[in-house]
Scaffold this active site. Structure first.
Site, mmCIF file in Angstrom:
data_model
loop_
_atom_site.group_PDB
_atom_site.id
_atom_site.type_symbol
_atom_site.label_atom_id
_atom_site.label_comp_id
_atom_site.label_asym_id
_atom_site.label_seq_id
_atom_site.Cartn_x
_atom_site.Cartn_y
_atom_site.Cartn_z
ATOM 1 N N SER A 175 41.936 -10.390 3.785
ATOM 2 C CA SER A 175 41.539 -11.792 3.723
ATOM 3 C C SER A 175 41.446 -12.338 5.136
ATOM 4 C CB SER A 175 42.581 -12.579 2.920
ATOM 5 O OG SER A 175 42.524 -13.951 3.263
ATOM 6 N N HIS A 215 45.531 -6.405 -26.700
ATOM 7 C CA HIS A 215 45.546 -7.836 -26.359
ATOM 8 C C HIS A 215 46.127 -8.078 -24.965
ATOM 9 C CE1 HIS A 215 44.913 -8.484 -30.726
ATOM 10 N NE2 HIS A 215 45.808 -7.514 -30.842
ATOM 11 N N GLU A 270 35.812 -5.097 -7.890
ATOM 12 C CA GLU A 270 35.293 -6.420 -8.277
ATOM 13 C C GLU A 270 33.774 -6.455 -8.161
ATOM 14 O OE1 GLU A 270 38.642 -9.713 -7.147
ATOM 15 O OE2 GLU A 270 37.811 -8.587 -5.484
ATOM 16 N N LYS A 292 47.096 -10.127 2.444
ATOM 17 C CA LYS A 292 46.303 -9.723 1.282
ATOM 18 C C LYS A 292 45.705 -8.328 1.410
ATOM 19 C CE LYS A 292 45.144 -11.754 -1.881
ATOM 20 N NZ LYS A 292 44.308 -12.857 -2.311
#
Ligand code: ARG
Length: 456
Positions: free
Chosen positions: A275, A154, A288, A281
């Protein structure tokens, strides 16, 4: 000129021609199309359907066409599809002999054969890329044998595990993917050539000979089915979809585990992105993108199933729609497997962060309950006593490994001094030494078993 122009008074409208054509994408089939034509011509010669001098001219001409395409000397274009292009070019080069190549054949069995040859190569490539990825997973698992990682259910810390067991889990998934591709390879390795348009042929051909020349195990047994069967494309797309599912899950873990919040792994700079506005970043764009591209492969699987579902027997032009989705799916699968493999080879493991996190969240509570149960306390009572202990920890801001024996004894009299060892994350992982479990030994056996199956 079309292969079929004879019956028509006027040429096809320009827009209709552009809509109908497939050469812009089926040119990928040119090598297998020529391979299949060579086998067909050789067989026709052996059976006496074509004269040997024509066969020789055809084989020579086809070989030259392939060379010229490969060296860029012959640009591909100006035909309806790859089959028309090759036949037209052959006839331009060798004259009448080229016009005899299509004897006892139709584009329907031709394209079905080409696709099988092409998909078979693609299965082999997927197999090799999956093997390579598993090899990397095993290497990383070997390195991870000394490290403890939190295991989740979970997405909440559940129990400490050996880091190698984590990598092994993905190897198991990819091993199943390989088995699925190999199973498909056996089932699809059947030659449709000789089915002609739909009904077979009246020429005295030797189908088994063509099949053998092309490395097929058998000939298809029903011509109507053979020219309209694209099960193997749908199966490939399913195998690819499930492999992408596994890769996407691995990428999701990578995205999470490399975040500041987890910090168990770090993606090296060569495989990270930044970024345009936030200078600090370091983004996981590659995993992704793999996760995102998975949806695209699923889409192609849905597409082919939908294309096939309403087709009356036998061949219909709808079947031309098998190609672009297939080509896109295989390219996507290959690029995702390759790039993730590279990233994984360089992924930095952060053992301190892993082990620290593995001890948080009362992840050894099950060990406390097991400790009591092994000393005769019914498991349900042991579970309740441990729950009380966890509540005590929450109230006092302590962790289970930080408790004293007196604090354990305050909850249950069956605790002994050795519980202080049993609640440490490493001891917890080590205790689970069942086959496939989280102990170092079990994980090491897991790697050995994966490597052995990889060799088969
Ligand atoms: N481009 C076609 C395809 O991909 C080749 C077969 C054409 N057959 C036909 N009967 N029009 O399916």
């Amino acid at each position: 000129m079309k292969l079929w122009q004879g019956r028509f008074d006027r040429a096809l409208d320009g827009d209709a021609d552009a809509f109908n054509e497939s050469l812009s994408f089926d040119q990928k089939l040119i090598a297998v199309d020529i391979q299949a034509s060579c086998a067909h011509a050789a067989m026709l010669g052996e059976c006496g359907v074509l004269q040997q001098k024509d066969v020789d001219a055809i084989l020579g001409g086809l070989g030259e066409i392939l060379d010229d395409v490969n060296t860029g000397k012959l640009p591909i274009g100006g035909a309806e599809d790859v089959h028309s292009f090759v036949e037209g070019e052959l006839t331009r080069r060798i004259g009448d002999a080229g016009k005899r190549l299509h004897t006892a054949r139709s584009r329907n069995d031709q394209v079905a054969t080409d696709m099988r040859l092409y998909v078979r190569q693609s299965v082999n490539k997927a197999d090799a890329l999956l093997c390579a990825l598993i090899g990397t997973l095993c290497d990383r698992a070997e390195e991870g044998l000394g490290y403890i990682l939190p295991g989740f259910t979970h997405l909440r810390k559940a129990q400490p595990i050996n880091c190698a067991q984590y990598f092994n889990a993905y190897s198991e998934m990819f091993l199943r993917d390989i088995a699925r591709f190999r199973d498909l390879r056996v089932r699809m390795n059947v030659c449709p050539l000789g089915s002609a348009a739909l009904a077979g042929t009246s020429y005295p051909i030797d189908r088994a000979r063509t099949a053998a020349l092309l490395g097929f195990e058998a000939v298809s047994q029903n011509a109507l089915d053979a020219v309209s069967d694209r099960d193997f494309v749908a199966e490939y797309l399913f195998c690819a979809s499930l492999a992408m599912t596994h890769l996407s899950r691995l990428c999701e873990d990578t995205i999470l585990y490399t975040s500041d919040e987890f910090g168990y792994f770090e993606i090296p700079d060569e495989y990270s992105t930044g970024s345009s506005i936030m200078p600090q970043k370091k983004n996981p764009d590659l995993p992704e993108l793999v996760r995102g591209k998975t949806g695209r492969v699923y889409g192609h699987l849905m597409g082919i199933l939908t294309t096939l579902k309403g087709l009356p027997l036998a061949y219909n032009k709808d079947l031309q729609e098998d190609k672009e989705p297939f080509f896109d799916a295989e390219a996507t699968l290959f690029s995702c497997l390759s790039i993730y493999n590279k990233l994984l080879q360089k992924l930095k493991l952060r053992p301190d962060a892993m082990e620290r996190a593995a001890g948080e969240g009362f992840s050894t509570a099950t060990d406390v309950a097991d400790y009591l149960a092994k000393r005769g306390v019914p498991f349900r009572d042991a579970h309740a006593a441990t729950g009380k202990l966890v509540r005590y920890c929450i109230e006092t801001g302590k962790t289970l490994p930080a408790l004293t024996l007196d604090e354990f004894l305050a909850v249950h009299p069956a605790f002994g001094k050795d519980v202080l060892e049993a609640v440490k994350p490493r001891a917890s992982a080590e205790a689970r030494n069942s086959v496939g479990g989280s102990s170092r030994k079990a994980a090491q056996d897991g790697i050995a078993s994966i490597r052995a199956r990889l060799k088969q």
